[in-house]
Design an enzyme around this catalytic site. Structure first.
Site: not given
Length: 269
Positions: A123, A143
């Site tokens: 990210e 995730e």
């Protein structure tokens, strides 16, 4: 290199001329994100934006690892350093600022990746502008595999940066990705031998820093400010930001230096 006082125990912030280097410094936890680290990173990005002498920043990780993602316990606990605690109280949303999710720095950010850059590590990579990755690095947005959500912004940003099918592959499967595959997707700029990511990022940073700072910042802002706009509207924004650059002292210096066959000396005005 000068170590800046805005550093924290988990985030080393150094300046070398026009280049700011931000090092995630929690190697015992594979540089997993902590509140202390995010406060330091938020401080670094604010400093980069506000300091005229900084033209480019590098984000990297200590001791052969970029970032293994969020340490949820550590992120939920305040720093053990009272000064860092006080600074956290003065920075609204320091988590999002540190993660390059909001209030992005006005200067370009280059990431130099060795080892793991997974979950929150990827990210962060997606939030940077230029990306150098070592050949044995591992990337991935894990995730969904863990029934979590990529809160750093990748569900929005990734499909805008690489082809949709590749973005959904990474987001929905939560699988690990090699550096070579990331390069083939267009997710990173360059793959280099292990141990060379930071050195290569510094070379790239010097190239960026040698460009006209007003031009670099206006190009970056034009891209950010015109996301989703129809082209005619976007071009108006581009003109508003571009014409002052064309009329700047730096633009005159760039033309003069070209004629005189010498390196330009830009002053950011």
């Amino acid at each position: 290199m000068e170590l800046l006082p805005i550093s924290t125990p988990h985030c080393r912030i150094e300046r070398d001329g026009h280049v700011l280097t931000v090092t995630m410094n929690r190697p015992e936890a594979r540089n997993a994100l902590s509140a202390d680290m995010l406060v330091g990173m938020a401080s670094a990005w604010a400093y980069a934006s506000a300091e005229p002498g900084i033209r480019v920043a590098i984000l990297t990780g200590a001791e052969g690892t970029f970032c293994s993602g969020a340490d949820l316990k550590a992120m939920g606990r305040p720093s053990s350093d009272p000064e860092v605690q006080a600074r956290a109280a003065r920075i609204p949303n320091y988590h999002w600022k540190g993660l390059l999710r909001e209030d992005l720095p006005a200067k370009p950010v280059i990431c130099a990746v060795e080892g793991y850059a997974v979950a929150g590590g990827t990210e962060l990579l997606v939030g940077t502008d230029l990306r150098i990755v070592a050949e044995s690095a591992t990337l991935g947005l894990f995730e969904a595999k863990r029934a979590l959500f990529p809160m750093g912004g990748s569900a929005v940003r990734l499909p805008r940066q690489i082809p949709y099918c590749h973005a959904m592959d990474l987001l929905l499967t939560g699988r690990a990705v090699t550096a070579a595959e990331a390069l083939s997707m267009g997710l990173v700029n360059r793959v280099v031998p292990d141990g060379q990511a930071l050195a290569t990022a510094r070379e790239l940073a010097e190239d960026v820093a040698a460009s006209g700072p007003l031009a670099v910042q206006a190009i970056l802002r034009t891209y950010r400010d015109t996301q989703g706009m129809p082209e005619p509207e976007a071009l108006k924004v581009s003109d508003e930001l571009g014409w002052p650059v064309i009329g700047s002292e730096d633009a005159k210096e760039g033309t003069l230096a070209f004629r005189e066959k010498r390196p330009p000396v830009y002053r950011g005005r």
